[in-house]
Scaffold this active site. Structure first.
Site, PDB file in Angstrom:
ATOM      1  N   GLU A  71       0.836  -1.197   0.000  1.00 23.45           N
ATOM      2  CA  GLU A  71       0.000   0.000   0.000  1.00 23.45           C
ATOM      3  C   GLU A  71       0.873   1.251   0.000  1.00 23.45           C
ATOM      4  OE1 GLU A  71      -0.399  -2.640   1.975  1.00 23.45           O
ATOM      5  OE2 GLU A  71      -2.213  -3.477   1.075  1.00 23.45           O
ATOM      6  N   HIS A  82     -11.685  -5.970   8.472  1.00 24.48           N
ATOM      7  CA  HIS A  82     -12.441  -5.769   7.231  1.00 24.48           C
ATOM      8  C   HIS A  82     -13.664  -4.919   7.519  1.00 24.48           C
ATOM      9  CE1 HIS A  82     -10.095  -9.443   6.320  1.00 24.48           C
ATOM     10  NE2 HIS A  82     -10.121  -9.051   5.068  1.00 24.48           N
TER      11      HIS A  82
HETATM   12  C1  LIG Z   1      -1.872  -5.049   4.241  1.00 24.17           C
HETATM   13  C2  LIG Z   1      -2.821  -5.903   3.473  1.00 24.17           C
HETATM   14  N1  LIG Z   1      -3.094  -5.619   2.194  1.00 24.17           N
HETATM   15  C3  LIG Z   1      -3.977  -6.361   1.491  1.00 24.17           C
HETATM   16  C4  LIG Z   1      -4.614  -7.436   2.071  1.00 24.17           C
HETATM   17  C5  LIG Z   1      -5.643  -8.254   1.280  1.00 24.17           C
HETATM   18  N2  LIG Z   1      -5.134  -9.587   0.978  1.00 24.17           N
HETATM   19  C6  LIG Z   1      -5.427 -10.644   1.760  1.00 24.17           C
HETATM   20  S1  LIG Z   1      -4.660 -12.032   1.272  1.00 24.17           S
HETATM   21  C7  LIG Z   1      -3.903 -11.259  -0.021  1.00 24.17           C
HETATM   22  C8  LIG Z   1      -2.971 -12.019  -0.918  1.00 24.17           C
HETATM   23  C9  LIG Z   1      -1.757 -12.539  -0.200  1.00 24.17           C
HETATM   24  O1  LIG Z   1      -0.998 -13.318  -1.052  1.00 24.17           O
HETATM   25  P1  LIG Z   1       0.227 -14.214  -0.563  1.00 24.17           P
HETATM   26  O2  LIG Z   1       1.020 -13.446   0.438  1.00 24.17           O
HETATM   27  O3  LIG Z   1       0.954 -14.689  -1.761  1.00 24.17           O
HETATM   28  O4  LIG Z   1      -0.427 -15.424   0.236  1.00 24.17           O
HETATM   29  P2  LIG Z   1      -1.340 -16.614  -0.309  1.00 24.17           P
HETATM   30  O5  LIG Z   1      -2.765 -16.156  -0.200  1.00 24.17           O
HETATM   31  O6  LIG Z   1      -0.932 -16.897  -1.696  1.00 24.17           O
HETATM   32  O7  LIG Z   1      -1.093 -17.734   0.627  1.00 24.17           O
HETATM   33  C10 LIG Z   1      -4.285  -9.918  -0.060  1.00 24.17           C
HETATM   34  C11 LIG Z   1      -3.849  -8.944  -1.076  1.00 24.17           C
HETATM   35  C12 LIG Z   1      -4.294  -7.701   3.422  1.00 24.17           C
HETATM   36  N3  LIG Z   1      -4.851  -8.725   4.078  1.00 24.17           N
HETATM   37  N4  LIG Z   1      -3.405  -6.940   4.085  1.00 24.17           N
END
Ligand SMILES: Cc1ncc(C[n+]2csc(CCOP(=O)(O)OP(=O)(O)O)c2C)c(N)n1
Ligand SMILES: Cc1ncc(C[n+]2csc(CCOP(=O)(O)OP(=O)(O)O)c2C)c(N)n1
Ligand SMILES: [Mg+2]
Ligand SMILES: [Mg+2]
Lengths: 399, 325, 399, 325
Positions: free
Chosen positions: D60, D130
């Site tokens: 972000e 959320h």
């Molecule tokens: C600071 C923040 N930004 C955005 C999100 C929304 N979000 C939740 S899971 C996710 C993807 C995470 O991907 P990754 O780290 O590759 O983990 P995976 O789901 O593939 O295990 C996002 C963007 C969040 N939870 N926290």
């Protein structure tokens, strides 16, 4: 993912020693071409300009530190020791490229054409300061010279530079962004954000990292455990080069290539200049608290300006007499500018509420009106000497 | 008792905390050998070693995140943010993590051992990025405590209480008066309880409420008003979150008038919260509108800092306005 | 700065191709030992436990996705495809090591001993949920099992893990921290902050990066331009290893070594597990919007559980019959737990204001009192069915 | 005119903005091919290409920093933060950079082309991370504009105005009513000017003020009150910074009573600012204390979200309390 993935059947950790970043070095300590080194294409006019701007900044820095001690400005910060890192890099770029700097790169601004009066206007917060007297000394900026106004908050300009360069790419102009920062600022989250985004969105931006040994009192050994900043670039998939930051030709050669690469590949490039902050962090700092003068002396001998001068003398492009004259002239120019610009008034009090928004909203206009009528009640108390920041109130420890 | 300044009182509190509890660890940019850019941590590395007092890389989000983990593990983390203006890169760690750590885990885990110290405020020709007063941001964050001392004595007692408080505390230090503010401070260990305002001057006509460096403007204005025969009750809030509603309500019910002053910009500043709560509690006692004397709604300027800041003259004018309403 | 600095005389940029991170791979696709690979020391009991916990989680995930579709819980998120990355790594650690995870590592919690009832208590926000019904499903935590309560905010646990490990080091116990996160989370500034601080302050923490190809809809090609995450470790001076994340023996072997290294050297270690998120990101997601089923099929064939099963069968440590029985038993256990725990009441309304602070301050007590008297006025409107989150209100798109 | 929901109205605004100005660029996590986790950017990449609508890495602070640079360069950056709860890692870039960009440069440079869109608020069983309503943090930040629509029509008109506004705007979208809130929305381009509140229902007895999803609670409470013979004037603030003091003052001078409602925790919430300003402006007109109906001072809970939230029943009780004071 371009690296060839090979396979092992027994755990083996990859270590820092598995990646070596060589250092580009062209001039030796005496200013002679090192054997095996190629002198970059550089014409006499460019070399002269580079040398003169380095010399100018050294003098400006000396004079301004003295002026700060005399109480004529509240704060100053020198580029001393790093002039080649800054001028050598900016010289590899075009004047329509955007510069986004940290704060120790006044030499780049000079290279772009910032005048002594313009330096003074900012340092003295007078009515001609482009920043309207709002920021502390050294927070320069010039729209005309494509030099983004400096922000004190470290590393914030790094992701911004990526975005700026992305916009340049979309606009289709043959322009890129050069973004300066220190090895200390490279610890901020914004460094990571900016470099990764620059790489993944293919932004033509060259990051020049001034690795000068210290971040205020913190030596690099307490800033990171890695081998400086350049290896991090490899992690992002960014082409990276390390140079002797006190070697003007090395910095210049790397920067010319870096710009070419950035624009040809639409990709970021890292140039890490290895140098040393010869002076205090700022006029608020006293380095004897955290490092030895012996250490400083080692680096004082590597003076980048002297090294370039020797190379220029050798070439027959410069003489001691010219050198003497030039420095005397700069001294006078700077002191004259200081004297004339410190007589100028402050910006108008009306600037207190402009530029917060494009147009001051009602609540700000009201606050301003209230302020004016308050000042009217105490005409002697406010704006008594409107062209001076009250330096007594400035703390000595202040970075 | 020795006379020391506010900065030395902070140093003394840290020294006392580290001496009395092995688990106390200080970390931050340049706080090690150098002792911090203001010297608040002077000599601590020398006394307690590099493991308990150390320089960090320049990463405020890292400093706070690291400190949260340290506190969760059972250590007592005292993190310095070099200037309050640079606390924002750590905002997520503070607001989303530290503040919610105990709650989200159902009290299985907590980072109550965390204290974040940071110099704040204007008056030192610092312009936009060495002058801000960001306390209101943190006061809108349940789970945090926010503490601001205005004297050397308070600084030591409140900082010791903050370090030992079971909840995360943001401790703002008024840097403009680090050296100017001098007073008697015991060498010994003592704490000033959090959450309790201090009625510094008793008065009957109007209540003046503030914190930190602004207290000095309030006192000076109160003195001017006294010459006009106006008796101000001057209250130092000291803890902004949770704040001592009761003491302020009692005072305003007595005086019928309230002036709240802070350096931060007016809109959304903490004076708004106080005014809102007090008009609710004291509606029938109030004889004139609650007045806010604050910074203007602009970034913090350099040359016009004096004009921008809510000084004693502005407070004095507000007193007259309140009394003459 | 341990890398040998060599010198060049002509600009040459170091590129991503100058660093190759090999992949540790021990079992082949059929679960046979690869030639040149060394089987790590692993006893039958450990292997059995690993296999059973992987199998358990696969079933839990399937059942819970189904239960979510039936409206019995509001949200769920599976570990499917990545079981070996998680169980293989946690198995290399001791039960007194702290686990700080992202959210897709329920298999590690199971390995530590979390019961079906305990999973249900959290997923259903009932009165036995350790988190007192405050967080969305899957935000587990257990003080007893040294499993830090999960936070939705990505990457925040990374610098926290460094600090936690630093505290462990000072306390002198033979304990370290294992910190999980995804390749997407590794783009956050907190990743940079945490890894650099861990390295420079010598923290015994092992970072297990689950590189599973996607961050919600974003493929790794839009997440970074580098060669995954492990090369970044080299930039921080951190020992780093990449493993086939679907190969339980590779993950286990690397993790055992990583823990040893972390504690022996008091230093962070990176283990990057290369795998694939076989399911949707969460029950709110539909991957057909951004990837092909052909791509999924390629990975489905690399199922880490099947691969381990084949190896276990070969060893004579496991039989198809046992497998069948075990799965039936787990299914029953999980459904029984779901049925029993969904009958439990909600946490008490009084928990609304506890744990904000150690002791609820006056203003919170007042707000609570006001709430109770308000509820008294509308007894039918509030707490009507206190053990259910109102799932109708939950949006479908929700991550 | 077509009936579409608030989410579709956001999408339509983005589409309109991108079609009408080449310089408009949308970026954020998962907003590309996927169209965003809520689908606000649906089809935009398909229509305008990957260069003008793209996925970013999960950072972000990077998204906002990058967008500031983009805007400074002359592009019009529309950044999505996936949930308002995740805006905090970008807090420094927003508060120290975007908000101060024009001011610090003396108007040489500006990032006025920046708009940050983000879904906010509770009511969707989202728990701590959320559900948050962080608007007050940004309202304490001079240099920013803060906008929150409550209807589909507003969403399109305010978002278009925000994107084209010469100052950086934080645009909070009430996700709880993304789909529930349906209304007539022109296909064409139109803007609703920023800084002006909307008096939605005229009334004489008490003023109800709110924004975003909370408007629906206010309307419902006003209807209940009407059955008791209480005529509420319901005002939708729409722009929180700078806010339309004049309209609220006029209303309160008429009704003598004010209730402000928001989902965010009470202490330090924006209702405090409004109450403080209104008691200052309308002191002699006020017939009862200004009441704040807000979220509680805790992190946002999951199971007790209904109890936690300031719903129409709480607003209705506040109306009775205000009128019967
Ligand atoms: C600071 C923040 N930004 C955005 C999100 C929304 N979000 C939740 S899971 C996710 C993807 C995470 O991907 P990754 O780290 O590759 O983990 P995976 O789901 O593939 O295990 C996002 C963007 C969040 N939870 N926290
Ligand atoms: C976000 C932030 N944190 C801290 C500071 C205080 N500060 C100013 S300069 C500096 C050191 C920077 O070191 P480096 O990046 O190496 O640059 P150098 O001064 O060596 O040129 C620090 C910590 C700041 N300006 N911004
Ligand atoms: Mg440095
Ligand atoms: Mg992933």
């Amino acid at each position: 993912m371009t690296a060839k993935a090979n396979v092992i059947g027994v755990p083996r950790f990859t270590e820092i020693t598995d990646l070596t970043i060589p250092t580009l070095s062209i001039l030796d300590a005496e200013g002679k071409l090192r054997k095996d080194a190629h002198e970059p294409l550089i014409n006499k006019a460019t070399a002269m300009k580079i040398y003169q701007d380095m010399a100018y900044i050294r003098i400006l820095d000396e004079r301004m530190v003295a002026a700060q001690r005399q109480g004529r400005l509240s704060f100053y910060l020198t580029c001393t020791g790093e002039e080649a890192s800054v001028v050598g890099s900016i010289a590899g770029f075009k004047s329509h490229d955007m510069v986004m700097s940290q704060y120790r790169e006044q030499a780049a601004l000079r290279y772009r054409g910032f005048s002594s009066e313009q330096f003074m206007n900012q340092l003295l917060s007078n009515d001609l300061d482009f920043g309207k007297g709002r920021q502390m000394p050294i927070h320069y900026g010039s729209r005309e010279l494509n030099y983004m106004t400096i922000s004190s908050t470290l590393a914030t300009q790094i992701p911004q530079a990526a975005g700026y360069a992305y916009g340049q790419k979309l606009s289709g102009k043959d322009a890129c962004t050069i973004c300066y920062f220190g090895e200390g600022a490279a610890s901020e989250g914004d460094f990571h954000a900016g470099l990764n985004m620059a790489a993944v969105s293919n932004c033509p931006v060259v990051f020049v990292v001034r690795n000068n040994g210290y971040a205020i009192s913190t030596p690099t050994s307490e800033q990171f455990s890695g081998d400086g900043i350049a290896p991090r670039g490899i992690g992002y998939g960014i082409s990276s080069i390390r140079v002797d930051g006190n070697d003007i030709l090395a910095v210049y050669a790397a920067s010319v290539e870096a710009r070419k690469l950035a624009l040809e590949k639409n990709a970021p490039v890292i140039v890490e200049t290895m140098s040393y902050r010869l002076g205090a962090h700022s006029t608020s700092d006293d380095p004897t608290n955290y490092r030895s003068s012996a250490e400083e002396d080692v680096w004082r001998k590597k003076d980048p300006i002297l090294r370039m001068k020797n190379w220029m003398l050798d070439k027959g492009w410069w003489s001691d007499q010219q050198d003497h004259q030039l420095k005397a002239q700069y001294k006078k120019e700077i002191l004259d500018a200081l004297k004339s610009q410190e007589k100028r008034p402050s910006p108008s009090i009306s600037e207190l509420i402009t530029d917060v928004y494009k147009t001051p909203p009602a609540h700000l206009q009201k606050q301003y009106k209230d302020l004016l009528s308050h000042i009217d009640k105490y005409p002697d108390h406010y704006l008594p000497n409107p062209n001076k920041v009250d330096h007594q109130t400035a703390l000595t420890q202040f970075n | 008792m020795p006379q020391i300044n506010l900065l030395q009182a902070v140093n003394s509190a840290l020294d006392t905390a580290m001496a009395s509890d092995q688990r106390v660890i200080c970390l931050g940019e340049d706080i090690g050998e150098f002792g911090g850019v203001f010297r608040a941590t002077s000599k601590l590395q020398e006394k307690y070693g590099k493991q308990r007092c150390f320089n960090t890389p320049i990463t405020e989000q890292g400093i706070v995140g690291f400190s949260i983990g340290l506190a969760a593990q059972g250590s007592v983390a005292v993190a310095e943010i070099q200037f309050a203006d640079y606390i924002f890169p750590a905002f997520d760690q503070i607001v989303n993590e530290a503040a919610k750590f105990r709650y989200r885990s159902g009290d299985q885990f907590s980072c109550g051992g965390l204290t974040i110290r940071t110099p704040y405020g204007g008056g030192i020709a610092g312009g936009l990025y060495h002058s801000q007063s960001p306390e209101a941001y943190f006061c809108h964050t349940p789970g945090l405590k926010v503490v601001i001392p205005s004297t050397a004595y308070q600084a030591k007692g409140l900082l010791l209480a903050s370090i030992r408080d079971p909840d995360p505390v943001i401790f703002f230090e008024p840097k403009a008066i680090y050296r100017a503010e001098v007073g008697e401070v015991p060498d010994q260990d003592y704490e000033i309880p959090l959450g309790i305002a201090e009625v510094v001057t008793r008065g009957t006509d109007v209540t003046l409420l503030g914190w930190g460096a602004q207290m000095h403007q309030l006192h000076r204005a109160a003195k001017m008003a006294l010459e006009d025969g106006i008796q101000c009750e001057v209250i130092d809030l000291r803890t902004l979150l949770p704040w001592d509603l009761e003491t302020i309500v009692a005072s305003v019910n007595k005086t019928g008038r309230l002036i709240v002053s802070h350096e931060a910009p007016r809109t959304g500043g903490f004076a708004g919260e106080i005014a809102a709560a007090i008009q609710e509690e004291c509606f029938l006692s109030l004889e004139s509108p609650i007045i806010r004397v604050t910074g203007m709604d602009t970034p913090f300027p350099l040359v016009f800092e004096k004009e921008y800041l809510p000084d004693y003259l502005k407070v004095y004018e507000a007193i007259k306005q309140s009394v003459n309403f």
